[in-house]
Write a protein that holds these residues in place. Structure first.
Motif, PDB file in Angstrom:
ATOM      1  N   UNK A   1       0.802  -1.274   0.006  1.00 31.56           N
ATOM      2  CA  UNK A   1       0.096   0.101   0.080  1.00 31.56           C
ATOM      3  C   UNK A   1       0.710   1.314  -0.007  1.00 31.56           C
ATOM      4  N   UNK A   2       1.941   1.182   0.492  1.00 37.14           N
ATOM      5  CA  UNK A   2       2.987   2.527   0.874  1.00 37.14           C
ATOM      6  C   UNK A   2       3.389   2.489  -0.811  1.00 37.14           C
ATOM      7  N   UNK A   3       3.760   1.571  -1.264  1.00 39.08           N
ATOM      8  CA  UNK A   3       4.559   1.705  -2.518  1.00 39.08           C
ATOM      9  C   UNK A   3       3.613   2.375  -3.355  1.00 39.08           C
ATOM     10  N   UNK A   4       2.291   1.748  -3.348  1.00 35.41           N
ATOM     11  CA  UNK A   4       1.157   2.396  -4.402  1.00 35.41           C
ATOM     12  C   UNK A   4       1.083   3.844  -4.080  1.00 35.41           C
ATOM     13  N   UNK A   5       0.802   4.065  -2.783  1.00 35.84           N
ATOM     14  CA  UNK A   5       0.501   5.341  -2.444  1.00 35.84           C
ATOM     15  C   UNK A   5       1.604   6.407  -2.619  1.00 35.84           C
ATOM     16  N   UNK A   6       2.843   6.079  -2.564  1.00 32.36           N
ATOM     17  CA  UNK A   6       3.822   6.825  -2.925  1.00 32.36           C
ATOM     18  C   UNK A   6       3.952   7.207  -4.318  1.00 32.36           C
ATOM     19  N   UNK A   7       3.782   6.140  -5.006  1.00 28.04           N
ATOM     20  CA  UNK A   7       3.860   6.363  -6.487  1.00 28.04           C
ATOM     21  C   UNK A   7       2.582   7.287  -7.170  1.00 28.04           C
ATOM     22  N   UNK A   8       1.447   7.175  -6.335  1.00 24.03           N
ATOM     23  CA  UNK A   8       0.338   7.816  -6.946  1.00 24.03           C
ATOM     24  C   UNK A   8       0.550   9.351  -6.368  1.00 24.03           C
ATOM     25  N   UNK A   9       0.880   9.571  -5.192  1.00 23.76           N
ATOM     26  CA  UNK A   9       0.969  10.852  -4.444  1.00 23.76           C
ATOM     27  C   UNK A   9       2.102  11.528  -5.466  1.00 23.76           C
ATOM     28  N   UNK A  10       3.102  10.998  -5.786  1.00 22.45           N
ATOM     29  CA  UNK A  10       4.061  11.705  -6.524  1.00 22.45           C
ATOM     30  C   UNK A  10       3.604  12.248  -7.918  1.00 22.45           C
ATOM     31  N   UNK A  11       2.847  11.444  -8.423  1.00 25.09           N
ATOM     32  CA  UNK A  11       2.279  11.782  -9.854  1.00 25.09           C
ATOM     33  C   UNK A  11       1.215  12.889  -9.584  1.00 25.09           C
ATOM     34  N   UNK A  12       0.153  12.709  -8.467  1.00 23.39           N
ATOM     35  CA  UNK A  12      -0.675  13.918  -8.757  1.00 23.39           C
ATOM     36  C   UNK A  12      -0.220  15.054  -8.002  1.00 23.39           C
ATOM     37  N   UNK A  13       0.863  15.012  -6.948  1.00 19.43           N
ATOM     38  CA  UNK A  13       1.516  16.346  -6.636  1.00 19.43           C
ATOM     39  C   UNK A  13       2.097  17.211  -7.854  1.00 19.43           C
ATOM     40  N   UNK A  14       2.795  16.350  -8.897  1.00 18.22           N
ATOM     41  CA  UNK A  14       3.134  16.836 -10.192  1.00 18.22           C
ATOM     42  C   UNK A  14       2.093  17.376 -10.685  1.00 18.22           C
ATOM     43  N   UNK A  15       1.038  16.751 -10.870  1.00 19.55           N
ATOM     44  CA  UNK A  15      -0.200  17.220 -11.571  1.00 19.55           C
ATOM     45  C   UNK A  15      -0.551  18.717 -10.800  1.00 19.55           C
ATOM     46  N   UNK A  16      -0.718  18.962  -9.715  1.00 21.72           N
ATOM     47  CA  UNK A  16      -1.097  19.736  -9.172  1.00 21.72           C
ATOM     48  C   UNK A  16      -0.136  21.154  -9.302  1.00 21.72           C
ATOM     49  N   UNK A  17       1.144  20.730  -9.300  1.00 16.78           N
ATOM     50  CA  UNK A  17       2.090  21.899  -9.649  1.00 16.78           C
ATOM     51  C   UNK A  17       1.824  22.363 -10.820  1.00 16.78           C
ATOM     52  N   UNK A  18       1.969  21.435 -11.829  1.00 21.22           N
ATOM     53  CA  UNK A  18       1.627  21.833 -13.415  1.00 21.22           C
ATOM     54  C   UNK A  18       0.452  22.652 -13.555  1.00 21.22           C
TER      55      UNK A  18
END
Length: 312
Positions: free
Chosen positions: A128-145
């Motif tokens: 779960x931590x692996x999956x959450x980390x990857x998803x959070x990384x992507x959506x943080x980038x999306x938010x920044x963009x």
């Protein structure tokens, strides 16, 4: 004791398909076992048979319980494999810059994750931590963009406000060719500024209204003026990352083409009622005038349709 045996047999015959359900039944059978042992002695002649029957129903319950947890363990390992696949997809796409294509994919795998059942407890937290980390990384980038895009759009709005004010004060020379070049120059400036925030796109309508006034003063052909404005609109559409907006505009134009064709057909059918009437009859002349007007409009909308199709 016979009644207790019957109760255990009844519990064993039930269709239990959840961990919680089995935990409740295990407690229930354990309580019945204790009750059985506290019930006292039975006649010697039925003692052995009673004990054998008790062991059978308890053994039957335990076999069914053990099979459930064996299957559950197998299912959990299958679920683990499914979730590992989703982790792989998430990690492969977490740095993808194609946000338009990747965002629906990332949302889908999040939804898929929720549909997958439990995994072995020893793996649950880690995966779960692996999956959450990857998803959070992507959506943080999306938010920044998106935040960066919003800042750019706000700046574009300020620039368009300033340009609109200038265009409203624009004085034409009276020379059509020269004035048309001046207007087109302003349109190009407008295009180059870029997109504005969605909730401030009313400024596009304000700009087009201002252009209408300039074109009117220019005594420019209506179709030509319309196409100049439409090409400006196309520029805005082509820069959008929302294909649906382009599709909606194309659908609207196609609908207008079909509507005008229908109106022309209706007007031409109406002429059949005037077969014995002279061509200079006011009603006949009015119908011909309307047909001509509609055909000019049809030509304009067909040109727009051809232009927007070029975006595909």
């Amino acid at each position: 004791k016979q009644a207790i045996i019957e109760k255990i047999a009844q519990v064993s015959s039930e269709n239990i398909n959840s961990h919680k359900g089995w935990q409740n039944k295990i407690k229930e059978v354990e309580a019945l076992r204790e009750e059985f042992f506290k019930a006292g002695k039975v006649p010697i002649k039925v003692n052995e048979a009673t004990w054998a029957k008790f062991k059978d129903v308890v053994r039957s319950f335990n076999r069914k319980k053990n099979q459930f947890y064996k299957d559950l363990k197998k299912e959990q390992y299958i679920n683990l494999q499914k979730k590992e696949e989703l982790v792989k997809i998430a990690e492969e796409n977490k740095d993808n810059d194609d946000f338009e294509a990747t965002t629906p994919l990332m949302k889908k795998i999040q939804s898929d994750w929720k549909q997958i059942g439990h995994v072995p407890r020893k793996d649950s937290d880690k995966i779960w931590k692996q999956f959450k980390k990857a998803c959070n990384h992507y959506f943080d980038r999306l938010k920044d963009q998106r935040n960066a895009a919003t800042a750019e759009e706000e700046q574009a709005f300020k620039e368009k406000e300033a340009l609109l004010a200038q265009v409203k004060e624009l004085k034409l020379s009276g020379e059509q060719k020269e004035d048309l070049a001046t207007i087109k120059e302003q349109i190009n400036k407008w295009k180059n500024i870029g997109r504005v925030p969605r909730n401030k796109r009313h400024i596009e309508g304000d700009f087009n209204s201002t252009l209408d006034g300039l074109f009117k003063n220019l005594d420019l052909n209506k179709s030509e003026a319309e196409m100049i404005k439409f090409e400006n609109k196309l520029q805005d559409l082509s820069s959008t990352d929302n294909q649906r907006v382009i599709d909606n505009e194309r659908f609207y134009i196609q609908k207008k083409v079909d509507e005008i064709k229908g109106e022309i057909n209706q007007l031409e059918n109406n002429l059949q009622f005037f077969t014995n009437v002279k061509s200079d009859n006011p009603l006949v002349k009015e119908v011909h005038k309307n047909i001509k007007k509609h055909k000019e409009e049809l030509a304009l909308w067909k040109t727009k349709l051809k232009k927007i199709k070029s975006l595909y």
